[in-house]
Design a protein around this motif. Structure first.
Motif, PDB file in Angstrom:
ATOM      1  N   SER A  77       0.826  -1.211   0.000  1.00 48.62           N
ATOM      2  CA  SER A  77       0.000   0.000   0.000  1.00 48.62           C
ATOM      3  C   SER A  77       0.861   1.261   0.000  1.00 48.62           C
ATOM      4  CB  SER A  77      -0.931   0.023   1.201  1.00 48.62           C
ATOM      5  OG  SER A  77      -1.860  -1.023   1.116  1.00 48.62           O
ATOM      6  N   LEU A  78       1.936   1.239   0.767  1.00 51.18           N
ATOM      7  CA  LEU A  78       2.845   2.388   0.784  1.00 51.18           C
ATOM      8  C   LEU A  78       3.496   2.601  -0.575  1.00 51.18           C
ATOM      9  CD1 LEU A  78       4.594   1.972   4.253  1.00 51.18           C
ATOM     10  CD2 LEU A  78       3.075   3.816   3.553  1.00 51.18           C
ATOM     11  N   ILE A  79       3.914   1.530  -1.204  1.00 46.21           N
ATOM     12  CA  ILE A  79       4.525   1.633  -2.531  1.00 46.21           C
ATOM     13  C   ILE A  79       3.515   2.162  -3.539  1.00 46.21           C
ATOM     14  CG2 ILE A  79       5.484   0.281  -4.450  1.00 46.21           C
ATOM     15  CD1 ILE A  79       6.819  -1.484  -2.244  1.00 46.21           C
ATOM     16  N   GLU A  80       2.303   1.673  -3.482  1.00 46.55           N
ATOM     17  CA  GLU A  80       1.256   2.135  -4.393  1.00 46.55           C
ATOM     18  C   GLU A  80       0.964   3.618  -4.178  1.00 46.55           C
ATOM     19  OE1 GLU A  80      -1.098   2.058  -7.568  1.00 46.55           O
ATOM     20  OE2 GLU A  80       0.134   0.386  -6.906  1.00 46.55           O
ATOM     21  N   SER A  81       0.915   4.053  -2.932  1.00 50.10           N
ATOM     22  CA  SER A  81       0.695   5.471  -2.634  1.00 50.10           C
ATOM     23  C   SER A  81       1.832   6.327  -3.190  1.00 50.10           C
ATOM     24  CB  SER A  81       0.589   5.693  -1.130  1.00 50.10           C
ATOM     25  OG  SER A  81      -0.538   5.068  -0.614  1.00 50.10           O
ATOM     26  N   ALA A  82       3.055   5.856  -3.029  1.00 49.30           N
ATOM     27  CA  ALA A  82       4.211   6.588  -3.549  1.00 49.30           C
ATOM     28  C   ALA A  82       4.149   6.672  -5.071  1.00 49.30           C
ATOM     29  CB  ALA A  82       5.504   5.923  -3.104  1.00 49.30           C
ATOM     30  N   ARG A  83       3.762   5.594  -5.723  1.00 52.33           N
ATOM     31  CA  ARG A  83       3.617   5.608  -7.191  1.00 52.33           C
ATOM     32  C   ARG A  83       2.566   6.629  -7.621  1.00 52.33           C
ATOM     33  NH1 ARG A  83       3.725  -0.798  -7.786  1.00 52.33           N
ATOM     34  NH2 ARG A  83       5.962  -1.070  -7.931  1.00 52.33           N
ATOM     35  N   SER A  89       2.666  14.055  -9.592  1.00 49.75           N
ATOM     36  CA  SER A  89       3.686  15.096  -9.671  1.00 49.75           C
ATOM     37  C   SER A  89       4.208  15.235 -11.096  1.00 49.75           C
ATOM     38  CB  SER A  89       4.823  14.779  -8.717  1.00 49.75           C
ATOM     39  OG  SER A  89       5.861  15.734  -8.836  1.00 49.75           O
ATOM     40  N   ASN A  90       4.434  14.118 -11.757  1.00 49.51           N
ATOM     41  CA  ASN A  90       4.926  14.144 -13.136  1.00 49.51           C
ATOM     42  C   ASN A  90       3.872  14.717 -14.077  1.00 49.51           C
ATOM     43  OD1 ASN A  90       7.388  13.077 -12.434  1.00 49.51           O
ATOM     44  ND2 ASN A  90       6.814  10.978 -12.905  1.00 49.51           N
ATOM     45  N   ALA A  91       2.601  14.434 -13.830  1.00 49.01           N
ATOM     46  CA  ALA A  91       1.517  14.948 -14.674  1.00 49.01           C
ATOM     47  C   ALA A  91       1.417  16.465 -14.551  1.00 49.01           C
ATOM     48  CB  ALA A  91       0.201  14.290 -14.305  1.00 49.01           C
TER      49      ALA A  91
END
Length: 94
Positions: A77-83, A89-91
């Motif tokens: 879940s943490l990894i998914e949130s970071a993604r 941010s990139n968008a």
């Protein structure tokens, strides 16, 4: 990791003190912040969706020592949130 405790300060304490005459600003300026009544009502009237039965079930499991934590699910879940944060941010930068 070992902490190295061989630090020795240089100079005397008097040499390290800041000059108070230079560190204070020349003019005194006060800033004020206020929230509108609408902003205050948003914070106080907000009802979060909560499943009270589920909350009581979890509290009971913790009290009885039956509550188990799944570190793999938390990590995923943490990894998914970071993604999600990185993609948002990139968008915005594009």
């Amino acid at each position: 990791m070992k902490i190295d405790n061989t630090y020795k300060p240089i100079g005397t304490g008097a040499a390290l003190k800041p000059n108070t005459a230079q560190s204070t600003p020349a003019t005194s300026k006060q800033d004020a912040v206020s929230l509108s009544s609408f902003a205050g009502s948003l914070q106080s009237d907000q009802d979060y969706p909560m499943d009270m039965a589920r909350i009581q079930e979890i509290k009971q499991a913790i009290a009885e020592g039956r509550f188990t934590i799944n570190p793999e699910a938390i990590a995923n879940s943490l990894i998914e949130s970071a993604r999600d944060l990185v993609s948002k941010s990139n968008a915005r930068q594009a």
